[in-house]
Scaffold this motif. Structure first.
Motif, PDB file in Angstrom:
ATOM      1  N   ILE A  17      28.882 -40.195  21.680  1.00  0.00           N
ATOM      2  CA  ILE A  17      28.083 -41.236  21.007  1.00  0.00           C
ATOM      3  C   ILE A  17      26.798 -41.232  21.422  1.00  0.00           C
ATOM      4  CG2 ILE A  17      27.601 -43.774  21.001  1.00  0.00           C
ATOM      5  CD1 ILE A  17      30.699 -44.429  21.660  1.00  0.00           C
ATOM      6  N   VAL A  40      25.329 -48.253  24.194  1.00  0.00           N
ATOM      7  CA  VAL A  40      26.467 -47.286  23.924  1.00  0.00           C
ATOM      8  C   VAL A  40      27.701 -47.982  24.163  1.00  0.00           C
ATOM      9  CG1 VAL A  40      27.582 -45.039  25.091  1.00  0.00           C
ATOM     10  CG2 VAL A  40      25.085 -45.364  25.158  1.00  0.00           C
ATOM     11  N   GLY A  41      27.645 -48.939  25.132  1.00  0.00           N
ATOM     12  CA  GLY A  41      28.877 -49.601  25.284  1.00  0.00           C
ATOM     13  C   GLY A  41      29.246 -50.553  23.898  1.00  0.00           C
ATOM     14  N   TYR A  93      30.555 -48.276  21.426  1.00  0.00           N
ATOM     15  CA  TYR A  93      31.905 -47.727  21.886  1.00  0.00           C
ATOM     16  C   TYR A  93      33.055 -48.804  21.265  1.00  0.00           C
ATOM     17  CZ  TYR A  93      35.551 -46.294  25.018  1.00  0.00           C
ATOM     18  OH  TYR A  93      37.003 -45.813  25.491  1.00  0.00           O
ATOM     19  N   ASP A 138      34.088 -40.323  22.533  1.00  0.00           N
ATOM     20  CA  ASP A 138      33.821 -41.033  23.745  1.00  0.00           C
ATOM     21  C   ASP A 138      32.308 -41.296  23.892  1.00  0.00           C
ATOM     22  OD1 ASP A 138      32.549 -38.508  24.383  1.00  0.00           O
ATOM     23  OD2 ASP A 138      34.399 -37.723  25.320  1.00  0.00           O
ATOM     24  N   GLY A 139      32.011 -41.609  25.064  1.00  0.00           N
ATOM     25  CA  GLY A 139      30.485 -42.093  25.365  1.00  0.00           C
ATOM     26  C   GLY A 139      29.750 -41.107  25.332  1.00  0.00           C
ATOM     27  N   GLU A 140      29.969 -39.973  25.724  1.00  0.00           N
ATOM     28  CA  GLU A 140      29.128 -38.799  25.703  1.00  0.00           C
ATOM     29  C   GLU A 140      28.860 -38.237  24.145  1.00  0.00           C
ATOM     30  OE1 GLU A 140      27.536 -37.140  28.221  1.00  0.00           O
ATOM     31  OE2 GLU A 140      28.536 -38.301  29.793  1.00  0.00           O
ATOM     32  N   PRO A 171      22.437 -43.523  28.718  1.00  0.00           N
ATOM     33  CA  PRO A 171      23.383 -44.568  29.087  1.00  0.00           C
ATOM     34  C   PRO A 171      22.681 -45.857  28.838  1.00  0.00           C
ATOM     35  CG  PRO A 171      23.392 -42.733  30.628  1.00  0.00           C
ATOM     36  CD  PRO A 171      22.292 -42.656  29.635  1.00  0.00           C
TER      37      PRO A 171
END
Length: 501
Positions: free
Chosen positions: A454, A466-467, A470, A450-452, A462
């Motif tokens: 990554i 990161v997106g 993802y 998940d984002g955390e 952030p």
């Protein structure tokens, strides 16, 4: 309940109505007595009376009265446990009497909800979208303002005297839609009645009388004075009816659809002389009928399964090909193509449903189904990878079951072998989806990190990177299925090194 003679089956209709009306609760008869004691008339009108002759008990009890709204409010205050005056400007007062235990020990009678309206006439100013309300003084005059004769019948209470000044019972026996006054006057007074003609054709299976059809055709443009919300509500009732095709044909043949749903008559493409493409209008009506046959009696909503017909599926079935007219191309050699009509159609669907003031969720769902309705084609020509199946499920999301039904309904070929091949291919795809679901939560595919996670692996805060990471891991998950956290981390680090280079 006396009435005049007529067609042979009038007697059967009367017997049926007597049986239903005899079941009117003592609460309703008491209400009639209360109005009589106050010196006013009360009559059950419209749909409940029509439904009684059709052998059906109507859940909505509509009454007309000689009393003013203020007097009606006083009478209902003494009868009901609750009442409301939200429609008072239009002469309507509502009331509810809660369930009461029966004196003989039998089950309690259910709640009774009524709406009582002062005798009235409605008309539209040619420049306004709102009806003007004028109160009347006779039941017959009130019935004359009803949309059709089958809805212009009444039963006076409490003595159950049948009132039918416009021969609605005979029209009911003949299954015919006719207006109490001239159709031109009726539709001029309230143009929405033109939409109701189509709706009742779908709901009741009635034919439109020739003079009514002529007026529909001559006055179709008058529907533009009615608000989009009221048109939408009638169209929705039509589509949710048992036989919407009959109502849609009335809309198209009368010219009403040119103003409320122009994309539908636009599907009547002229057939090329070599018959190399189908009649898209007829195809769409067949798809709608086939989709209705595949309904299960419930459909999914964000709040869970909901009973009843599926409006989203029916809209998608009817409109899925509206992108064909603007994308039609005649190819060298005489062929016809509709490249990307699903993408164009999805945008057209969204525009039309927004113009009709459908809610955002319905607009989004119908447009998405339109966009995806061709995705299945080609599955039978070459086996899809697990990755392709995952994408199909993920792209459909909560619309997957509807997409299944829409895609199956979209097969209208008369070639039995081709139809069987398509059906087999879709059976196979559904089996593949079921198998993948057993192995992994294919309907809720997420990246393996998940984002955390990554941000922790890459030492980032952030931000857009990161997106991007993802989306890379999601693509990897789609292509290869689930991986262990260690494998996903290794793949992420390799991707990040490439990004740095």
């Amino acid at each position: 309940m006396a009435t005049t003679g007529g067609p042979g089956d009038l007697v059967a209709l009367q017997r049926r109505a007597l049986s239903v009306l005899a079941g009117l609760t003592p609460d309703v008869l008491e209400l009639g007595e209360r109005f009589a004691r106050a010196g006013h008339e009360l009559a059950l009108v419209g749909g409940p009376v029509r439904d009684a002759f059709l052998g059906r008990v109507s859940a909505d009890l509509d009454f007309a009265t000689s009393a003013t709204p203020d007097v009606t409010q006083e009478v209902l205050a003494g009868w009901g446990d609750a009442h409301w005056d939200i429609g008072k400007a239009f002469g309507t007062i509502g009331a509810r009497r809660h369930a009461r235990p029966a004196r003989d020990g039998s089950p309690a009678r259910p709640d009774v909800v009524v709406e009582v309206t002062t005798y009235r006439t409605d008309s539209y100013d040619p420049t306004s979208r709102k009806p003007e309300v004028v109160f009347g003084d006779t039941l017959e005059g009130d019935l004359s303002r009803r949309d059709f004769t089958v809805n212009a019948m009444a039963v006076r209470l409490p003595d159950l005297t049948f009132v039918d000044p416009f021969d609605g019972l005979a029209d009911l026996a003949r299954r015919r839609l006719r207006t109490p006054v001239t159709a031109e006057q009726s539709f001029d007074d309230d143009p929405l009645r033109m939409m109701r003609a189509a709706r009742f054709a779908a709901q009741l299976g009635f034919d439109v009388a020739p003079e009514v059809h002529e007026a529909l055709h001559a006055m179709a443009e008058r529907i533009t004075i009615v608000s989009a919300e009221r048109v939408r509500d009638e169209l929705t009732k039509l589509l949710l009816a048992p036989a919407p095709r009959a109502g849609l044909e009335v809309l198209v043949e009368s010219g009403l659809a040119d103003h409320v749903l122009p994309e539908l008559p636009a599907l009547r493409l002229e057939i090329d002389e070599h018959h190399r493409h189908k009649d898209v209008y007829e195809h769409s009506l067949i798809v709608l009928e086939q989709a209705i046959d595949l309904e299960t009696g419930t459909h999914e909503q964000p709040t869970g399964p909901v009973p009843g017909p599926d409006l989203v599926l029916r809209l998608a079935a009817l409109l899925h090909d509206i992108g064909k007219p603007p994308t039609r191309r005649f190819e060298p050699g005489g062929g016809v193509s509709f490249h990307h009509h699903e993408v164009v159609g999805a945008k057209m669907v969204a525009r039309r449903l927004k113009a009709l003031r459908f809610d955002k969720e319905t607009v989004r769902a119908v447009a998405r189904l339109t966009e995806l309705h061709l995705r299945f084609h080609g599955y039978g020509d070459g086996g899809w990878t697990d990755s392709a199946v995952r994408r199909y499920v993920t792209d459909a999301g909560p619309l997957l079951e509807r997409l299944h039904r829409l895609t199956r309904s979209d097969c209208t070929t008369r070639n039995r072998r081709k139809a069987e091949r398509l059906s087999f291919a879709y059976d196979d795809l559904e089996n593949r989806i079921a198998e993948l679901r057993e192995k992994e939560e294919v309907a809720r595919i997420r990246p393996d990190l998940d984002g955390e996670q990554i941000m922790a692996v890459l030492g980032l805060g952030p931000g857009p990177v990161v997106g991007k990471a993802y989306r890379y891991l999601l693509e990897l998950r789609m292509e290869h299925g689930p991986r262990s956290p260690e494998e996903a981390e290794a793949a992420l680090r390799a991707w990040w090194e490439q990004q740095q280079g």
